[in-house]
Design a protein around this motif. Structure first.
Motif, PDB file in Angstrom:
ATOM      1  N   ILE A   1       0.183   0.624 -14.031  1.00  0.00           N
ATOM      2  CA  ILE A   1       1.058   1.278 -13.057  1.00  0.00           C
ATOM      3  C   ILE A   1       2.358   0.505 -12.868  1.00  0.00           C
ATOM      4  O   ILE A   1       3.403   1.090 -12.571  1.00  0.00           O
ATOM      5  CB  ILE A   1       0.315   1.455 -11.707  1.00  0.00           C
ATOM      6  N   LEU A   2       2.331  -0.816 -13.069  1.00  0.00           N
ATOM      7  CA  LEU A   2       3.567  -1.596 -12.917  1.00  0.00           C
ATOM      8  C   LEU A   2       4.580  -1.221 -13.988  1.00  0.00           C
ATOM      9  O   LEU A   2       5.791  -1.254 -13.730  1.00  0.00           O
ATOM     10  CB  LEU A   2       3.266  -3.094 -12.979  1.00  0.00           C
ATOM     11  N   ALA A   3       4.108  -0.864 -15.189  1.00  0.00           N
ATOM     12  CA  ALA A   3       5.033  -0.464 -16.242  1.00  0.00           C
ATOM     13  C   ALA A   3       5.768   0.818 -15.851  1.00  0.00           C
ATOM     14  O   ALA A   3       6.977   0.955 -16.093  1.00  0.00           O
ATOM     15  CB  ALA A   3       4.272  -0.267 -17.552  1.00  0.00           C
ATOM     16  N   VAL A   4       5.059   1.758 -15.237  1.00  0.00           N
ATOM     17  CA  VAL A   4       5.705   2.981 -14.751  1.00  0.00           C
ATOM     18  C   VAL A   4       6.696   2.641 -13.646  1.00  0.00           C
ATOM     19  O   VAL A   4       7.816   3.171 -13.598  1.00  0.00           O
ATOM     20  CB  VAL A   4       4.647   3.987 -14.252  1.00  0.00           C
TER      21      VAL A   4
ATOM     22  N   VAL B   1       8.170  -5.939  -5.852  1.00  0.00           N
ATOM     23  CA  VAL B   1       6.715  -6.111  -5.890  1.00  0.00           C
ATOM     24  C   VAL B   1       6.339  -7.587  -5.890  1.00  0.00           C
ATOM     25  O   VAL B   1       5.472  -8.029  -5.123  1.00  0.00           O
ATOM     26  CB  VAL B   1       6.128  -5.404  -7.131  1.00  0.00           C
ATOM     27  N   ILE B   2       6.987  -8.362  -6.739  1.00  0.00           N
ATOM     28  CA  ILE B   2       6.686  -9.791  -6.808  1.00  0.00           C
ATOM     29  C   ILE B   2       7.003 -10.467  -5.471  1.00  0.00           C
ATOM     30  O   ILE B   2       6.234 -11.317  -4.993  1.00  0.00           O
ATOM     31  CB  ILE B   2       7.477 -10.447  -7.956  1.00  0.00           C
TER      32      ILE B   2
ATOM     33  N   LEU C   1      -3.684  -3.243  -4.084  1.00  0.00           N
ATOM     34  CA  LEU C   1      -3.022  -2.405  -3.085  1.00  0.00           C
ATOM     35  C   LEU C   1      -2.059  -1.391  -3.680  1.00  0.00           C
ATOM     36  O   LEU C   1      -1.548  -0.545  -2.960  1.00  0.00           O
ATOM     37  CB  LEU C   1      -2.269  -3.250  -2.044  1.00  0.00           C
ATOM     38  N   ILE C   2      -1.835  -1.424  -4.986  1.00  0.00           N
ATOM     39  CA  ILE C   2      -0.898  -0.489  -5.612  1.00  0.00           C
ATOM     40  C   ILE C   2      -1.616   0.451  -6.576  1.00  0.00           C
ATOM     41  O   ILE C   2      -1.438   1.665  -6.513  1.00  0.00           O
ATOM     42  CB  ILE C   2       0.239  -1.248  -6.332  1.00  0.00           C
ATOM     43  N   SER C   3      -2.442  -0.092  -7.458  1.00  0.00           N
ATOM     44  CA  SER C   3      -3.124   0.733  -8.456  1.00  0.00           C
ATOM     45  C   SER C   3      -4.131   1.678  -7.819  1.00  0.00           C
ATOM     46  O   SER C   3      -4.698   1.393  -6.760  1.00  0.00           O
ATOM     47  CB  SER C   3      -3.848  -0.158  -9.469  1.00  0.00           C
ATOM     48  N   SER C   4      -4.369   2.802  -8.509  1.00  0.00           N
ATOM     49  CA  SER C   4      -5.431   3.704  -8.111  1.00  0.00           C
ATOM     50  C   SER C   4      -6.773   3.129  -8.572  1.00  0.00           C
ATOM     51  O   SER C   4      -6.845   2.378  -9.535  1.00  0.00           O
ATOM     52  CB  SER C   4      -5.209   5.087  -8.748  1.00  0.00           C
ATOM     53  N   GLY C   5      -7.833   3.492  -7.883  1.00  0.00           N
ATOM     54  CA  GLY C   5      -9.165   3.000  -8.219  1.00  0.00           C
ATOM     55  C   GLY C   5     -10.004   2.855  -6.967  1.00  0.00           C
ATOM     56  O   GLY C   5      -9.646   2.075  -6.073  1.00  0.00           O
TER      57      GLY C   5
ATOM     58  N   ALA D   1       0.829  -1.205   0.000  1.00  0.00           N
ATOM     59  CA  ALA D   1       0.000   0.000   0.000  1.00  0.00           C
ATOM     60  C   ALA D   1       0.866   1.259   0.000  1.00  0.00           C
ATOM     61  O   ALA D   1       0.553   2.244  -0.697  1.00  0.00           O
ATOM     62  CB  ALA D   1      -0.936  -0.011   1.210  1.00  0.00           C
ATOM     63  N   SER D   2       1.948   1.259   0.749  1.00  0.00           N
ATOM     64  CA  SER D   2       2.855   2.414   0.788  1.00  0.00           C
ATOM     65  C   SER D   2       3.516   2.630  -0.564  1.00  0.00           C
ATOM     66  O   SER D   2       3.624   3.764  -1.050  1.00  0.00           O
ATOM     67  CB  SER D   2       3.914   2.213   1.873  1.00  0.00           C
TER      68      SER D   2
END
Length: 406
Positions: free
Chosen positions: A276-279, A292-293, A353-357, A31-32
């Protein structure tokens, strides 16, 4: 005397549970990291839309706070309460999936009916249905344990319920979530002891349906084939994936630096959500992807391990809930990572927990809260068993499963 006093005090207090620290740390770390990456990937998009550079970051933080409140409430709620209301919850979930097709409640965005209009915001009911399905399946697997393990008919009902949800999702259409529901259902039923041949017998007739759903529309066929060679049409069908691959390639080993991504500057669509993972890969490189993995492996692996411990301790509902949530989040993360790296066709699933939405953040936090509650009750049962083993005078058989108490 000192040790005896501790034993007496512990006997009076009874078994005390604890939330799993490793699982909590993994969720907080993801999340952070998500907050940092949403800030980095959304500034250019928000500025270009003239809504304030930090609009999406503020929105993400609001939903993250609300999601944390949901997680906190879930952590304080006994799982037997969720088990008791599993069927009404399922009916509510199905009703929400049906409501998206009503003009009064449903919203059509980009040709899909996946959202409910709540006036102040929109809500994607499938995110709630994911958690509801896990709760219902866990309850069913507890109540029909022997039927699931030994009889074909015992597997029919959970598969039929999942099939009904899949049909509603395909009608929206939402092929990615439908595949996620199928994978999680099969995984939960198999982990509960169902025979693989029974699952194959029930799953085989669904294969033609899934093939039809995947190939019924031209755009779906293009999605399934364009990821195999996105450079064949880099400015049309392969545009999203080629931009994502460029971002991943630019990141190399350690990235170009936080905030220094070029692809997020209107080249990469959905930079703060689906891609977002590509960024992250561009700015933090292979090291960031491995981080991340690794965090997802810790979260999912720890959840599955504790689920297995719960089943062994007789806390079957808690164990199955841990299985289901771990599988749901693990499969979704795997698909999202695969899409960003070009090994899976585009499915429109966020990175948990990472992407916006809004809907995704809220319900993912709720899932984490329920999972942590499951670990609390499993650890409480383990503590109770250890106390019963050390102090037979408590009257609890050492081999008896300990049920959760309020």
């Amino acid at each position: 005397m000192f040790g005896f006093g501790n034993s007496q005090a512990k006997r009076r207090q009874g078994p005390r549970g604890s939330f799993d620290l490793l699982l909590l740390l993994a969720a907080l770390s993801l999340a952070s990291l998500g907050v940092v990456m949403v800030a980095s990937s959304s500034i250019a998009v928000a500025d270009g839309q003239h809504i304030g550079a930090f609009y999406y970051l503020k929105r993400h933080l609001v939903f993250l706070v609300l999601g944390s409140c949901l997680a906190g409430a879930a952590m304080r709620t006994e799982l037997k309460t969720l088990e008791k209301y599993s069927v009404p919850l399922l009916l509510i979930g199905i009703a929400m999936l049906l409501a998206v097709f009503l003009p009064v409640f449903g919203m059509r965005i980009n040709g899909a009916r996946r959202w409910l209009n709540l006036i102040v915001t929109s809500f994607q009911p499938v995110e709630a249905v994911k958690l509801i399905l896990v709760i219902y399946l866990s309850s069913y697997l507890v109540r029909h344990r022997e039927g699931v393990e030994y009889h074909l008919f015992g597997v029919v009902k959970p598969v039929a319920v999942a099939g009904m949800i899949v049909l509603l999702l395909l009608a929206q259409p939402d092929f990615g979530s439908a595949a996620l529901v199928v994978a999680t259902t099969v995984g939960m039923v198999w982990l509960a002891g169902a025979r693989m041949r029974n699952l194959l017998l029930l799953g085989t007739p669904l294969v033609p349906l899934l093939i039809y759903a995947a190939t019924a529309e031209d755009y779906r066929i293009k999605r399934l084939t364009s990821f195999l060679d996105p450079w064949k049409d880099p400015f049309n069908d392969g545009f999203q994936l080629t931009q994502a691959l460029i971002a991943v390639g630019r990141g190399e080993w350690v990235g170009v630096g936080l905030g220094s991504s070029v692809q997020k500057l209107f080249y990469l669509p959905e930079a703060h959500t689906d891609f977002i993972l590509a960024v992250l890969a561009e700015e933090l490189g292979l090291a960031g992807i491995c981080l991340v993995i690794g965090l997802y492996m810790l979260l999912v692996g720890r959840g599955l391990y504790l689920g297995l411990k719960g089943v062994e301790l007789g806390q079957r509902f808690s164990g199955y809930v841990a299985f289901g949530i771990s599988l749901m989040m693990g499969f979704q993360a795997m698909v999202s990572i695969g899409v960003n790296l070009g090994v899976l066709p585009t499915k429109g699933l966020t990175l948990p927990l990472i992407s916006s939405g809004g809907s995704s953040v809220l319900l993912t936090c709720a899932m984490v809260g329920v999972l942590l509650r499951a670990t609390f009750e499993i650890n409480r049962a383990e503590d109770a068993r250890q106390m019963a083993t050390r102090m037979p005078g408590m009257g609890v058989p050492t081999n008896a499963p300990m049920e959760a108490t309020a």
